[in-house]
Design a protein around this motif. Structure first.
Motif, PDB file in Angstrom:
ATOM      1  N   LYS A   3      51.880  22.042  45.216  1.00 50.12           N
ATOM      2  CA  LYS A   3      50.783  21.360  44.532  1.00 50.12           C
ATOM      3  C   LYS A   3      49.562  22.277  44.420  1.00 50.12           C
ATOM      4  CE  LYS A   3      47.698  17.455  45.257  1.00 50.12           C
ATOM      5  NZ  LYS A   3      47.394  16.317  46.114  1.00 50.12           N
ATOM      6  N   TRP A   4      49.228  22.974  45.507  1.00 41.62           N
ATOM      7  CA  TRP A   4      48.082  23.881  45.493  1.00 41.62           C
ATOM      8  C   TRP A   4      48.335  25.062  44.563  1.00 41.62           C
ATOM      9  CZ3 TRP A   4      43.401  22.787  46.846  1.00 41.62           C
ATOM     10  CH2 TRP A   4      43.185  21.775  47.765  1.00 41.62           C
ATOM     11  N   LEU A   9      46.997  27.643  39.454  1.00 42.34           N
ATOM     12  CA  LEU A   9      47.479  28.111  38.158  1.00 42.34           C
ATOM     13  C   LEU A   9      46.682  27.476  37.022  1.00 42.34           C
ATOM     14  CD1 LEU A   9      49.549  29.700  36.505  1.00 42.34           C
ATOM     15  CD2 LEU A   9      51.015  27.695  36.587  1.00 42.34           C
ATOM     16  N   ILE A  10      46.412  26.191  37.137  1.00 44.78           N
ATOM     17  CA  ILE A  10      45.619  25.505  36.109  1.00 44.78           C
ATOM     18  C   ILE A  10      44.197  26.053  36.078  1.00 44.78           C
ATOM     19  CG2 ILE A  10      44.610  23.274  35.477  1.00 44.78           C
ATOM     20  CD1 ILE A  10      47.261  22.016  36.517  1.00 44.78           C
ATOM     21  N   VAL A  11      43.623  26.295  37.263  1.00 46.77           N
ATOM     22  CA  VAL A  11      42.284  26.883  37.325  1.00 46.77           C
ATOM     23  C   VAL A  11      42.280  28.254  36.657  1.00 46.77           C
ATOM     24  CG1 VAL A  11      40.560  27.838  38.902  1.00 46.77           C
ATOM     25  CG2 VAL A  11      41.545  25.590  39.356  1.00 46.77           C
ATOM     26  N   ALA A  12      43.318  29.049  36.900  1.00 52.95           N
ATOM     27  CA  ALA A  12      43.400  30.378  36.294  1.00 52.95           C
ATOM     28  C   ALA A  12      43.484  30.281  34.771  1.00 52.95           C
ATOM     29  CB  ALA A  12      44.606  31.126  36.845  1.00 52.95           C
ATOM     30  N   VAL A  14      42.435  27.793  32.816  1.00 55.45           N
ATOM     31  CA  VAL A  14      41.159  27.305  32.275  1.00 55.45           C
ATOM     32  C   VAL A  14      40.107  28.410  32.326  1.00 55.45           C
ATOM     33  CG1 VAL A  14      39.269  25.671  32.688  1.00 55.45           C
ATOM     34  CG2 VAL A  14      41.634  24.891  32.789  1.00 55.45           C
ATOM     35  N   ALA A  15      40.054  29.147  33.437  1.00 58.70           N
ATOM     36  CA  ALA A  15      39.078  30.240  33.552  1.00 58.70           C
ATOM     37  C   ALA A  15      39.355  31.314  32.511  1.00 58.70           C
ATOM     38  CB  ALA A  15      39.119  30.824  34.962  1.00 58.70           C
ATOM     39  N   ALA A  16      40.620  31.607  32.252  1.00 61.23           N
ATOM     40  CA  ALA A  16      40.961  32.616  31.249  1.00 61.23           C
ATOM     41  C   ALA A  16      40.554  32.162  29.852  1.00 61.23           C
ATOM     42  CB  ALA A  16      42.449  32.921  31.295  1.00 61.23           C
ATOM     43  N   VAL A  17      40.738  30.886  29.570  1.00 58.09           N
ATOM     44  CA  VAL A  17      40.362  30.363  28.250  1.00 58.09           C
ATOM     45  C   VAL A  17      38.859  30.494  28.026  1.00 58.09           C
ATOM     46  CG1 VAL A  17      40.162  28.225  26.913  1.00 58.09           C
ATOM     47  CG2 VAL A  17      42.324  28.812  28.010  1.00 58.09           C
ATOM     48  N   GLY A  22      37.578  37.607  36.059  1.00 61.22           N
ATOM     49  CA  GLY A  22      37.684  37.823  37.507  1.00 61.22           C
ATOM     50  C   GLY A  22      38.189  36.596  38.239  1.00 61.22           C
ATOM     51  N   ILE A  23      37.632  35.464  37.873  1.00 61.69           N
ATOM     52  CA  ILE A  23      38.057  34.214  38.508  1.00 61.69           C
ATOM     53  C   ILE A  23      39.501  33.899  38.138  1.00 61.69           C
ATOM     54  CG2 ILE A  23      37.644  31.728  38.608  1.00 61.69           C
ATOM     55  CD1 ILE A  23      34.670  32.355  38.105  1.00 61.69           C
ATOM     56  N   ALA A  24      39.854  34.133  36.898  1.00 56.63           N
ATOM     57  CA  ALA A  24      41.224  33.872  36.439  1.00 56.63           C
ATOM     58  C   ALA A  24      42.214  34.754  37.181  1.00 56.63           C
ATOM     59  CB  ALA A  24      41.335  34.090  34.937  1.00 56.63           C
ATOM     60  N   GLY A  25      41.877  36.016  37.351  1.00 56.07           N
ATOM     61  CA  GLY A  25      42.767  36.931  38.058  1.00 56.07           C
ATOM     62  C   GLY A  25      42.948  36.546  39.514  1.00 56.07           C
ATOM     63  N   THR A  26      41.850  36.178  40.161  1.00 55.72           N
ATOM     64  CA  THR A  26      41.919  35.780  41.564  1.00 55.72           C
ATOM     65  C   THR A  26      42.704  34.489  41.733  1.00 55.72           C
ATOM     66  OG1 THR A  26      39.781  36.828  41.976  1.00 55.72           O
ATOM     67  CG2 THR A  26      40.548  35.229  43.602  1.00 55.72           C
ATOM     68  N   ALA A  27      42.454  33.508  40.893  1.00 56.02           N
ATOM     69  CA  ALA A  27      43.176  32.236  40.976  1.00 56.02           C
ATOM     70  C   ALA A  27      44.657  32.439  40.692  1.00 56.02           C
ATOM     71  CB  ALA A  27      42.575  31.221  40.018  1.00 56.02           C
ATOM     72  N   SER A  28      44.961  33.319  39.754  1.00 55.40           N
ATOM     73  CA  SER A  28      46.358  33.612  39.441  1.00 55.40           C
ATOM     74  C   SER A  28      47.045  34.276  40.634  1.00 55.40           C
ATOM     75  CB  SER A  28      46.417  34.528  38.221  1.00 55.40           C
ATOM     76  OG  SER A  28      47.718  34.994  38.028  1.00 55.40           O
ATOM     77  N   TRP A  29      46.360  35.215  41.269  1.00 52.47           N
ATOM     78  CA  TRP A  29      46.924  35.890  42.445  1.00 52.47           C
ATOM     79  C   TRP A  29      47.164  34.890  43.583  1.00 52.47           C
ATOM     80  CZ3 TRP A  29      44.920  36.785  47.402  1.00 52.47           C
ATOM     81  CH2 TRP A  29      45.666  37.668  48.175  1.00 52.47           C
ATOM     82  N   ILE A  30      46.213  33.997  43.832  1.00 48.21           N
ATOM     83  CA  ILE A  30      46.370  32.985  44.880  1.00 48.21           C
ATOM     84  C   ILE A  30      47.543  32.073  44.554  1.00 48.21           C
ATOM     85  CG2 ILE A  30      45.286  30.978  45.963  1.00 48.21           C
ATOM     86  CD1 ILE A  30      42.612  32.447  45.673  1.00 48.21           C
ATOM     87  N   ALA A  31      47.673  31.677  43.288  1.00 48.55           N
ATOM     88  CA  ALA A  31      48.786  30.814  42.888  1.00 48.55           C
ATOM     89  C   ALA A  31      50.125  31.506  43.119  1.00 48.55           C
ATOM     90  CB  ALA A  31      48.637  30.417  41.419  1.00 48.55           C
TER      91      ALA A  31
END
Length: 51
Positions: A3-4, A9-12, A14-17, A22-31
C-alpha cells in the motif's frame, strides 16, 4: 507495505506531472525500495508456509 509503495508511486507520478523532478525521483526510489522489500517478505512467507 505494498500500500505504501503504491502511495509513493502515485506521489511520484503527480509530482512529475507538476514538474517537481527531485520529489518525483525520490518518491519513485522509495516506492521501488518498498516494493522490493514487499516482494522479499512475500517470498519468505510463501516459502515458510510450504515447508
Amino acid at each position: 507495505m505494498l500500500k505504501w509503495a503504491l502511495i509513493f508511486l502515485i506521489v511520484a507520478i503527480v509530482a512529475a506531472v507538476f514538474g517537481f523532478g527531485g520529489i518525483a525521483g525520490t518518491a519513485s526510489w522509495i516506492a521501488q525500495v518498498l516494493f522490493v522489500v514487499f516482494l522479499i517478505l512475500a517470498i519468505i512467507a510463501f516459502v515458510r508456509r510450504n515447508v
